[in-house]
Every structure is written in C-alpha cells, then in structure tokens.
Design a protein around this motif. Structure first.
Motif, PDB file in Angstrom:
ATOM      1  N   LEU A 123       0.825  -1.206   0.000  1.00  0.00           N
ATOM      2  CA  LEU A 123       0.000   0.000   0.000  1.00  0.00           C
ATOM      3  C   LEU A 123       0.859   1.256   0.000  1.00  0.00           C
ATOM      4  N   ALA A 124       2.025   1.201   0.640  1.00  0.00           N
ATOM      5  CA  ALA A 124       2.960   2.329   0.558  1.00  0.00           C
ATOM      6  C   ALA A 124       3.456   2.512  -0.870  1.00  0.00           C
ATOM      7  N   LEU A 125       3.627   1.400  -1.583  1.00  0.00           N
ATOM      8  CA  LEU A 125       4.066   1.474  -2.973  1.00  0.00           C
ATOM      9  C   LEU A 125       2.997   2.126  -3.841  1.00  0.00           C
ATOM     10  N   ARG A 126       1.750   1.771  -3.626  1.00  0.00           N
ATOM     11  CA  ARG A 126       0.675   2.349  -4.440  1.00  0.00           C
ATOM     12  C   ARG A 126       0.457   3.820  -4.138  1.00  0.00           C
ATOM     13  N   THR A 127       0.718   4.239  -2.902  1.00  0.00           N
ATOM     14  CA  THR A 127       0.401   5.614  -2.499  1.00  0.00           C
ATOM     15  C   THR A 127       1.635   6.504  -2.342  1.00  0.00           C
ATOM     16  N   ARG A 128       2.815   5.910  -2.449  1.00  0.00           N
ATOM     17  CA  ARG A 128       4.077   6.625  -2.191  1.00  0.00           C
ATOM     18  C   ARG A 128       4.154   7.176  -0.779  1.00  0.00           C
ATOM     19  N   LYS A 129       3.596   6.452   0.153  1.00  0.00           N
ATOM     20  CA  LYS A 129       3.678   6.835   1.565  1.00  0.00           C
ATOM     21  C   LYS A 129       4.834   6.084   2.242  1.00  0.00           C
ATOM     22  N   PHE A 130       5.988   6.118   1.613  1.00  0.00           N
ATOM     23  CA  PHE A 130       7.119   5.358   2.130  1.00  0.00           C
ATOM     24  C   PHE A 130       7.675   5.883   3.453  1.00  0.00           C
ATOM     25  N   PRO A 131       7.644   7.193   3.719  1.00  0.00           N
ATOM     26  CA  PRO A 131       8.140   7.634   5.032  1.00  0.00           C
ATOM     27  C   PRO A 131       7.406   6.969   6.185  1.00  0.00           C
ATOM     28  N   ALA A 132       6.076   6.861   6.102  1.00  0.00           N
ATOM     29  CA  ALA A 132       5.306   6.213   7.165  1.00  0.00           C
ATOM     30  C   ALA A 132       5.719   4.750   7.304  1.00  0.00           C
ATOM     31  N   PHE A 133       5.864   4.065   6.154  1.00  0.00           N
ATOM     32  CA  PHE A 133       6.261   2.665   6.177  1.00  0.00           C
ATOM     33  C   PHE A 133       7.651   2.502   6.794  1.00  0.00           C
ATOM     34  N   LEU A 134       8.577   3.363   6.422  1.00  0.00           N
ATOM     35  CA  LEU A 134       9.945   3.238   6.934  1.00  0.00           C
ATOM     36  C   LEU A 134      10.025   3.556   8.423  1.00  0.00           C
ATOM     37  N   TYR A 135       9.225   4.508   8.887  1.00  0.00           N
ATOM     38  CA  TYR A 135       9.167   4.765  10.328  1.00  0.00           C
ATOM     39  C   TYR A 135       8.696   3.513  11.071  1.00  0.00           C
ATOM     40  N   ALA A 136       7.685   2.858  10.534  1.00  0.00           N
ATOM     41  CA  ALA A 136       7.168   1.649  11.183  1.00  0.00           C
ATOM     42  C   ALA A 136       8.206   0.533  11.161  1.00  0.00           C
ATOM     43  N   VAL A 137       8.866   0.359  10.028  1.00  0.00           N
ATOM     44  CA  VAL A 137       9.911  -0.676   9.951  1.00  0.00           C
ATOM     45  C   VAL A 137      11.033  -0.364  10.919  1.00  0.00           C
ATOM     46  N   GLY A 138      11.419   0.901  10.970  1.00  0.00           N
ATOM     47  CA  GLY A 138      12.481   1.288  11.907  1.00  0.00           C
ATOM     48  C   GLY A 138      12.096   1.011  13.348  1.00  0.00           C
ATOM     49  N   GLY A 139      10.863   1.369  13.717  1.00  0.00           N
ATOM     50  CA  GLY A 139      10.414   1.096  15.079  1.00  0.00           C
ATOM     51  C   GLY A 139      10.380  -0.382  15.383  1.00  0.00           C
ATOM     52  N   MET A 140       9.956  -1.189  14.410  1.00  0.00           N
ATOM     53  CA  MET A 140       9.897  -2.632  14.619  1.00  0.00           C
ATOM     54  C   MET A 140      11.290  -3.219  14.794  1.00  0.00           C
ATOM     55  N   VAL A 141      12.216  -2.862  13.906  1.00  0.00           N
ATOM     56  CA  VAL A 141      13.571  -3.425  13.960  1.00  0.00           C
ATOM     57  C   VAL A 141      14.275  -3.006  15.243  1.00  0.00           C
ATOM     58  N   ILE A 142      14.191  -1.731  15.583  1.00  0.00           N
ATOM     59  CA  ILE A 142      14.860  -1.249  16.797  1.00  0.00           C
ATOM     60  C   ILE A 142      14.312  -1.962  18.023  1.00  0.00           C
TER      61      ILE A 142
END
Length: 449
Positions: free
Chosen positions: A207-226
């Motif tokens: 859904l980030a790919l379809r909407t170009r909302k990658f900053p939100a996705f990357l924040y979530a991935v960063g929070g998960m990994v950390i």
C-alpha cells in the motif's frame, strides 16, 4: 453556554463515545471466563496428568506441562539456565511468573492460572482495541466476534497467542492514528512474542508502494527493527545458545498436526509428502501466494483496504505453514472480521475450526495403543484438516471479490475508502500495474443492487 451545561454536554459525549467499549469488555471477560471453565476438567480434576483424559475432555493446554518441560520447576531461568522453544517475549513472561509461583504449593497449576489471567487481560484489551478499529469502520460491535467466537473459547488458553494478538492489534490502532513509529514498536514487540506478525510488513509495503507513503512505512519498519533488537539483544549476547533454540527448533521441526504437509506425509504422496522438502515446499507455496496477493494489490482498480491484505497474507501463511496448531485461529479472528464482517462465511469458518479442535484430540487418543476405539481415524481427522483449509479459502475468495468489485464491500459503502489505513485512507494512487483505466480515488463505489 455556561460551564455546567458545557461539562454536562462533554460528559454525555464521552459516555456515548465509550458506550460500545464497556459492554464489549464485559463480553470479552465472559469469553475468557468460558475459556477458563472449558479447562475445568483438567484444572480441577487432574486430567492434565493423564495422557488420555486430557484429550477426551478436550482441555489440553501447552502452558501446564511447560512448567516442567522448560525446567521452570527446577528454578532455571529461560534461555540462561535452559533453552526455550519460544521467542523472548514469552520466555520473559515465563520467567516473571516463575519468580512469583516458585515457592507456592502446586506451582504448575499456579503457573497456569497466572498465565491465563494475563492472557485474559490480553483478550479484554485486544477486544477493546479491535472495537476502536471497528468503530473507524462504523461497526464497533464487530469486535464481539473476537470476544465470543466459539473457536476462541475452545482455544484461548492453549498457549500465549492472545498476548501477541493484543500487540498486533495495538500496532494497527497506532497506524490508523498515524503514529507510525509507535506502530513499529508494538509490531516489534509482537514479533518478539510470536514471529507471525512479521508478515504484516508485506501489506504495509504494497500500500505504501501504491500511495508513495514510504516515510510512514519506513518509520514503522524502523520502530519494529529497533524494538526487536533491543528486546532480543541481551539474550543474544548473554545466552545465545538458549536464545537461538526457537529459531533452530522452527527450522528443524517437521510437518506437524493440522498442516496440509502432515496430510501429504501421512498419505505418502510423491514429492509433496517428502519430509526432506517440507521447508522448501512451505516457503515456495507461501511465496507464490504472496506474489498473487501482491499482483492483486497492485492491479485492482480500487486500492485494497489494509485489513483485507493483512487477512489474505496471514491466511496464506497459516495454510502453507508446516505447523497449524488449533490455537492459531486466534491469530486470524480479528483480521477476518475487520476484512469482511459478513456473518455467513465467518460462521462456516468457525464451524470448521471447532470441528478440527475436537478432531485433533480424538485423533491423538486413537493413536495411543489400546485406545483405537475411543478416538477417530485418519479419514475423519484429515476431513477436518481440509475442512478448515476450504473454509478459510472461501472466506479469502470473498475478500478477493470485495477487492475486485468494491461495491460488495460493506465497509466501503457511502464512498468510504480505508478507515483503518491511516495515511492510506483517501490517498491518491501513484503506482499500479493495470492495462485499463484506473478508478479515480474520489469516485465512490457503486451501491449494491
């Protein structure tokens, strides 16, 4: 308006806003109580210590025997004193309860009771969170499915799955409120408890790919990994051999009860029944399903809702996994309801899950020497295995139909887009794979005929 009138109006608004949550929390408490009473024959009559009676009474749990199997009765700390076959979120909870009950009489039962209490709290909080998500879809009472689903009552206290469930739901509530890093933190805690929520990164990415909302996705991935690293790193550094047991065990175990691979092996099917290929077959089949979901997500005229994709990827993971325990139904209930809150296919699926629940215990009795006449054989057991595969496939087919023809989606009536989707809700499409004219994002779905 004077201050007292304003206060009264505000109080009334708050009361109306909270109205669904109190009765739903009470329903969840009722569901937890019913689940506890379901284990009554084992908890109060000692059937847990009888390898046949606990199955005939349908009250088996993993929690009670693990008090001994994980050496908690000997005072050994999980991972440090004894390797544990669960992620650190569960191991830490085991250790905490071990510290409390270690000096009590009958500590194994107390270990079960306190664990169940925490799982009951997880269920109540999870139902309230689901109600908040369902409220965004204008259907808060859909959360009653999670509170009182028959399969939930039967399986709630077999393992620690409800703890992971509340963390995963909390992550999506944070995402819906555009608190992306917090969503990642909660998702990281969920993955550190049960590994399956990692599959939710796929729908978020698509859904980030379809909407170009990658900053939100990357924040979530960063929070998960950390979060995952912070939680796991002390065990990795100080008790690596004990910590890695979960991952080694997961990779080395063969096809187990409930999975289609167990059926193929039991029937000795060519290739599909090869125990040496079960990991490859499971990963490949899940990968193919994920590719199909990705194609659907990127080619559908109207962008799928987040909960629809989460349900599809989790259902694919369960159907292709080499292990499919009865309590895994707890993973899917909230997402199935949020994806498609139509009662008929949900009831069909619940019937299939309940049939499997009773069948697995009777099958285990049948496999015990001398008890062949007390249980059920291969034919009846494997019928229930394929029954729940078919029920989930039917539910998934309806979700796919709703994606391809959104006028059938009850959530999207009245021009609604993706209420739980957070930044995806109402966002314009920027990337899609399709040959025909894309549907305009401000174009309301047609009302059903």
């Amino acid at each position: 308006m004077n201050r007292s009138t304003y206060a009264a109006g505000t109080s009334g608004s708050v009361a109306r806003a909270a109205a669904p949550f109190v009765p739903l929390a009470l329903l969840a408490t009722t569901g937890a109580l019913l689940a506890y009473l379901w284990k009554w024959p084992c908890r109060f009559n000692g059937a847990w210590n009888d390898g046949t009676q606990q199955f005939l009474n349908f009250c088996y749990t993993d929690i009670y025997p693990l008090w001994w199997n994980e050496k908690l009765d000997q005072g050994l700390a999980p991972y440090f004193g004894h390797p544990v076959e669960y992620p650190v979120g569960i191991g830490a909870l085991m250790w905490m309860i071990q510290r409390i009950v270690g000096g009590l009489n009958d500590p194994g039962v107390w270990f079960y009771d306190l664990t169940v209490l925490l799982m009951a709290v997880s269920l109540v909080v999870g139902v309230v969170i689901m109600a908040k998500l369902a409220l965004l879809q204008r259907r808060p009472w859909d959360a009653a499915w999670y509170a009182l689903a028959p399969a939930l009552i039967l399986t709630a206290f077999i393992n620690w799955d409800l703890l992971c469930g509340v963390l995963a739901l909390g992550a999506f509530l944070a995402w819906s409120r555009q608190k992306h890093f917090l969503a990642g933190v909660l998702l990281g805690l969920a993955v550190a408890t049960k590994f399956y929520p990692v599959v939710f990164l796929g729908p978020l990415f698509l859904l980030a790919l379809r909407t170009r909302k990658f900053p939100a996705f990357l924040y979530a991935v960063g929070g998960m990994v950390i979060t995952w690293v912070v939680v796991n790193l002390p065990y990795m550094l100080l008790a690596f051999q004990g910590w890695k047991r979960f991952y080694v065990f997961s990779s080395e175990r063969g096809a187990d009860w409930g999975s289609v691979w167990f059926f193929f092996q039991s029937k000795q099917w060519p290739y599909l029944g090869d125990s040496a290929k079960v990991d490859t077959l499971g990963i490949a089949s899940f990968g193919l399903m994920c590719v199909a979901i990705a194609v659907l997500a990127l080619t559908a005229r109207t962008r799928p809702r987040l909960m629809q994709l989460c349900f599809l990827v989790l259902a694919a993971f369960m159907m292709t996994n080499k292990v499919w325990s009865p309590q895994y139904v707890l993973w899917l209930v909230p997402f199935a309801v949020l994806a498609r809150p139509n009662w008929k296919p949900l009831v069909l699926w619940q019937i299939a899950e309940c049939a499997y629940f009773f069948a697995i215990w009777l099958y285990l009795v049948h496999l015990q020497p001398g008890n062949e006449m007390l249980g059920i054989g291969d034919t009846a057991y494997f019928a229930t295995v394929w029954g729940r595969v078919l029920a989930i496939a039917i539910l998934a087919a309806f979700v796919v139909r709703d994606i391809l023809w959104p006028e059938h989606d009850v959530i999207r009536q009245g021009g609604v887009d993706d209420p739980i989707g957070g930044v995806f809700d109402g966002a314009p499409d920027h990337f899609a794979l399709r040959l025909d004219r894309p549907a305009a994002r401000d174009e309301a779905p047609a009302a059903p005929a």
